[in-house]
Design a protein around this motif. Structure first.
Motif, PDB file in Angstrom:
ATOM      1  N   PRO A  65       0.812  -1.222   0.000  1.00  0.00           N
ATOM      2  CA  PRO A  65       0.000   0.000   0.000  1.00  0.00           C
ATOM      3  C   PRO A  65       0.845   1.273   0.000  1.00  0.00           C
ATOM      4  O   PRO A  65       0.424   2.287  -0.569  1.00  0.00           O
ATOM      5  CB  PRO A  65      -0.825  -0.110   1.292  1.00  0.00           C
ATOM      6  CG  PRO A  65      -0.300  -1.268   2.046  1.00  0.00           C
ATOM      7  CD  PRO A  65       0.529  -2.092   1.156  1.00  0.00           C
ATOM      8  N   LEU A  66       2.035   1.212   0.574  1.00  0.00           N
ATOM      9  CA  LEU A  66       2.890   2.408   0.583  1.00  0.00           C
ATOM     10  C   LEU A  66       3.363   2.727  -0.833  1.00  0.00           C
ATOM     11  O   LEU A  66       3.300   3.876  -1.287  1.00  0.00           O
ATOM     12  CB  LEU A  66       4.089   2.197   1.521  1.00  0.00           C
ATOM     13  CG  LEU A  66       3.731   2.147   3.001  1.00  0.00           C
ATOM     14  CD1 LEU A  66       4.882   1.584   3.832  1.00  0.00           C
ATOM     15  CD2 LEU A  66       3.342   3.542   3.520  1.00  0.00           C
ATOM     16  N   ILE A  67       3.802   1.680  -1.537  1.00  0.00           N
ATOM     17  CA  ILE A  67       4.276   1.878  -2.915  1.00  0.00           C
ATOM     18  C   ILE A  67       3.113   2.360  -3.789  1.00  0.00           C
ATOM     19  O   ILE A  67       3.286   3.166  -4.696  1.00  0.00           O
ATOM     20  CB  ILE A  67       4.910   0.563  -3.446  1.00  0.00           C
ATOM     21  CG1 ILE A  67       6.211   0.273  -2.681  1.00  0.00           C
ATOM     22  CG2 ILE A  67       5.175   0.635  -4.948  1.00  0.00           C
ATOM     23  CD1 ILE A  67       6.790  -1.115  -2.901  1.00  0.00           C
ATOM     24  N   PRO A 110       5.989   6.473   4.236  1.00  0.00           N
ATOM     25  CA  PRO A 110       6.431   7.367   3.167  1.00  0.00           C
ATOM     26  C   PRO A 110       5.404   7.527   2.053  1.00  0.00           C
ATOM     27  O   PRO A 110       4.556   6.664   1.836  1.00  0.00           O
ATOM     28  CB  PRO A 110       7.680   6.657   2.632  1.00  0.00           C
ATOM     29  CG  PRO A 110       7.455   5.217   2.926  1.00  0.00           C
ATOM     30  CD  PRO A 110       6.682   5.171   4.213  1.00  0.00           C
ATOM     31  N   SER A 111       5.509   8.643   1.342  1.00  0.00           N
ATOM     32  CA  SER A 111       4.712   8.881   0.137  1.00  0.00           C
ATOM     33  C   SER A 111       5.113   7.855  -0.923  1.00  0.00           C
ATOM     34  O   SER A 111       6.169   7.209  -0.814  1.00  0.00           O
ATOM     35  CB  SER A 111       5.017  10.283  -0.402  1.00  0.00           C
ATOM     36  OG  SER A 111       6.372  10.314  -0.837  1.00  0.00           O
ATOM     37  N   ALA A 112       4.305   7.742  -1.978  1.00  0.00           N
ATOM     38  CA  ALA A 112       4.644   6.815  -3.070  1.00  0.00           C
ATOM     39  C   ALA A 112       5.991   7.202  -3.691  1.00  0.00           C
ATOM     40  O   ALA A 112       6.802   6.325  -4.025  1.00  0.00           O
ATOM     41  CB  ALA A 112       3.547   6.839  -4.120  1.00  0.00           C
ATOM     42  N   ALA A 113       6.223   8.499  -3.832  1.00  0.00           N
ATOM     43  CA  ALA A 113       7.484   8.949  -4.454  1.00  0.00           C
ATOM     44  C   ALA A 113       8.679   8.514  -3.605  1.00  0.00           C
ATOM     45  O   ALA A 113       9.730   8.127  -4.140  1.00  0.00           O
ATOM     46  CB  ALA A 113       7.466  10.459  -4.622  1.00  0.00           C
ATOM     47  N   CYS A 150      10.870   0.157   2.615  1.00  0.00           N
ATOM     48  CA  CYS A 150      10.198   1.392   3.036  1.00  0.00           C
ATOM     49  C   CYS A 150       9.293   1.168   4.247  1.00  0.00           C
ATOM     50  O   CYS A 150       8.324   1.881   4.419  1.00  0.00           O
ATOM     51  CB  CYS A 150       9.400   1.952   1.868  1.00  0.00           C
ATOM     52  SG  CYS A 150       8.063   0.886   1.306  1.00  0.00           S
ATOM     53  N   ARG A 151       9.625   0.212   5.088  1.00  0.00           N
ATOM     54  CA  ARG A 151       8.691  -0.253   6.124  1.00  0.00           C
ATOM     55  C   ARG A 151       9.464  -0.902   7.260  1.00  0.00           C
ATOM     56  O   ARG A 151      10.672  -1.077   7.179  1.00  0.00           O
ATOM     57  CB  ARG A 151       7.786  -1.297   5.484  1.00  0.00           C
ATOM     58  CG  ARG A 151       8.678  -2.355   4.821  1.00  0.00           C
ATOM     59  CD  ARG A 151       7.960  -3.449   4.124  1.00  0.00           C
ATOM     60  NE  ARG A 151       8.860  -4.190   3.289  1.00  0.00           N
ATOM     61  CZ  ARG A 151       9.683  -5.139   3.695  1.00  0.00           C
ATOM     62  NH1 ARG A 151       9.732  -5.479   4.968  1.00  0.00           N
ATOM     63  NH2 ARG A 151      10.493  -5.749   2.858  1.00  0.00           N
ATOM     64  N   PHE A 152       8.739  -1.307   8.295  1.00  0.00           N
ATOM     65  CA  PHE A 152       9.311  -2.162   9.331  1.00  0.00           C
ATOM     66  C   PHE A 152       9.507  -3.561   8.716  1.00  0.00           C
ATOM     67  O   PHE A 152       8.686  -3.997   7.909  1.00  0.00           O
ATOM     68  CB  PHE A 152       8.343  -2.309  10.501  1.00  0.00           C
ATOM     69  CG  PHE A 152       8.160  -1.070  11.343  1.00  0.00           C
ATOM     70  CD1 PHE A 152       9.050  -0.775  12.360  1.00  0.00           C
ATOM     71  CD2 PHE A 152       7.079  -0.223  11.139  1.00  0.00           C
ATOM     72  CE1 PHE A 152       8.870   0.350  13.161  1.00  0.00           C
ATOM     73  CE2 PHE A 152       6.891   0.901  11.931  1.00  0.00           C
ATOM     74  CZ  PHE A 152       7.788   1.187  12.940  1.00  0.00           C
ATOM     75  N   GLY A 153      10.556  -4.267   9.103  1.00  0.00           N
ATOM     76  CA  GLY A 153      10.784  -5.622   8.567  1.00  0.00           C
ATOM     77  C   GLY A 153       9.936  -6.648   9.304  1.00  0.00           C
ATOM     78  O   GLY A 153       9.441  -6.409  10.396  1.00  0.00           O
ATOM     79  N   ASP A 154       9.777  -7.783   8.671  1.00  0.00           N
ATOM     80  CA  ASP A 154       9.025  -8.871   9.283  1.00  0.00           C
ATOM     81  C   ASP A 154       9.761 -10.178   8.993  1.00  0.00           C
ATOM     82  O   ASP A 154       9.915 -10.516   7.818  1.00  0.00           O
ATOM     83  CB  ASP A 154       7.622  -8.915   8.681  1.00  0.00           C
ATOM     84  CG  ASP A 154       6.682  -9.791   9.483  1.00  0.00           C
ATOM     85  OD1 ASP A 154       7.106 -10.305  10.537  1.00  0.00           O
ATOM     86  OD2 ASP A 154       5.528  -9.973   9.065  1.00  0.00           O
TER      87      ASP A 154
END
Ligand code: GLY
Length: 424
Positions: free
Chosen positions: A73-75, A92-95, A286-290
């Motif tokens: 969803p972020l991308i 973050p924004s898509a950009a 662009c996120r927390f890892g899992d």
């Protein structure tokens, strides 16, 4: 405050578990959530990719802060969508999320930022990519440029493997449009680790480093997975290495993104490799890892909501993150057959017994709750995290707890954190 977490895995369970402990959290929702998350949050049946519906939910329910777990969803622009509706969102924004969404973009930004990187080239034509590989030889790394759900990277041991990977991406289109362009990179050897920061676009606040185990079998054999376990801290990530990564990699990237007019806010995750020639950046997420979040968040001493809010409000310079000294080890329990095909719907036993254990947290990755019973509902099912004053103690606690849990076909690696044993 009313808080919404987007996602349904162990990462989101760890985030909800911690957010629920915050005095600032009055009402917590998770979309879509899972059986374990339902212990801390009201699960809302909206998919993480359904940006429009999530925005409607946040607006109608006057959500004060939305926190996004997965990259998709972020991308796709969830942060832009929420902000355009006046909603506050962490991510973050898509950009800016293109740092994960396009490998070519990320390489180009870090090059301009002066980050010591790796040799790479970008190809839109399979014939050119094949010529390049034949010329360079193997081992070599072939990456689908776009978001291929973690499956687009091939570490090719031979030229033939690399040629096959190029064809898979560009001719067979196994990853759809994500593989129309490929990035071919030099192969780097060493221990991998992840270094994540909170950033408001200017200030970066480091999280504790972690190391995950990507392969399915012990000894790092077999196919790649989303992650079969991890631990934190990482002995090879000394304070000097961590400082170098922040000063030479993450901070310059954040500065470059701001200078380019696409400031990066949220969690920036640097996948690093510690080569004989020093640490190097492998990739950005662009996120927390899992499962990394399942060992990082339990080590956070303070209030996660305060850090998330300081990030979205651009005042990270005012706050500090403090971390527990303990070691954290997470063992992922998966369904037999994962990462390929697997069955779901198996009843899980032992969760009640484990709930009472000291310094043990069971984060649900793929479960469903039916009444008071839990059933498997995914490839990765649970992450069993334990804290301890030594790696041995944390590992021992994590495996003892894992041994008390059962479902038909349950599989886990038996060597998580073995590398760190004796490093206390
Ligand atoms: N465990 C790897 C990742 O979150 O990308």
């Amino acid at each position: 405050m009313k808080i919404l977490v987007v996602g349904s895995g162990g990462r989101e369970h760890a985030l909800c578990w911690k957010i629920a402990q915050s005095p600032m959290s009055d009402e917590l929702y998770c979309a879509p959530g899972n059986g374990g998350i339902a212990q801390h949050a009201t699960c809302v049946p909206i998919k993480a990719e359904d940006i429009e519906a999530l925005g409607d939910f946040a607006e109608q329910n006057r959500i004060d802060l939305t926190v996004v777990g997965p990259e998709r969803p972020l991308i796709a622009g969830i942060a832009d969508h929420f902000r355009s509706r006046g909603l506050t969102i962490y991510g973050p924004s898509a950009a800016a999320a293109r740092l994960e969404g396009s490998k070519a973009f990320a390489n180009e930004v870090v090059e301009r930022a002066g980050v010591p990187g790796k040799r790479f080239d970008v190809f839109d034509d399979p014939a050119d990519a094949r010529d390049y590989v034949r010329d360079r030889g193997a081992p070599i790394v072939v990456k689908a440029d776009g978001d291929a759900a973690g499956k687009g990277v091939t570490v090719a041991e031979t030229v033939d493997d690399a040629l096959e990977a190029i064809d898979r991406c560009m001719v067979e289109k196994a990853f759809g449009s994500a593989g129309e362009r490929v990035v071919i990179e030099e192969f780097l050897e060493g221990q991998e680790c992840s270094i994540k920061v909170f950033t408001d676009g200017e200030t970066v606040v480091p999280m504790v480093p972690s190391q995950d185990y990507k392969r399915i079998y012990d000894g790092d054999e077999g196919p790649n997975t989303g992650g079969m376990g991890c631990y934190s801290p990482v002995p090879v990530v000394t304070p000097k290495v961590l400082k170098w990564a922040i000063d030479q990699v993450l901070q310059p990237t954040v500065r470059q993104m701001a200078a380019d007019g696409t400031p990066y806010t949220g969690t920036l995750y640097a996948g690093m490799i510690l080569t004989d020639d020093g640490p190097r950046l492998l990739e950005y997420n662009c996120r927390f890892g899992d499962p990394e979040t399942q060992v990082v968040v339990p080590r956070l001493e303070g209030d996660l909501v305060e850090l998330l809010l300081a990030t979205v409000e651009g005042r990270l310079h005012e706050v500090e993150a403090s971390w527990r000294d303990e070691r954290a080890v997470c063992v992922v329990c998966a369904s037999s057959g994962y990462p390929l095909t697997y069955e779901t719907g198996k009843e899980i036993s032992g969760l009640g017994e484990v709930a009472g254990l000291e310094d043990v947290m069971v984060f649900h990755a793929g479960t469903k709750r039916v009444g008071r019973r839990y059933f498997t509902d995914g490839g990765r099912v649970l992450g069993v995290t334990a804290l301890g004053s030594t790696y041995e103690q944390a590992t021992d606690r994590a495996y003892k707890a894992t041994g008390q849990i059962y479902f038909e076909g349950m599989y886990f690696r038996t060597d998580i954190a073995e590398r760190a044993a004796g490093c206390d």
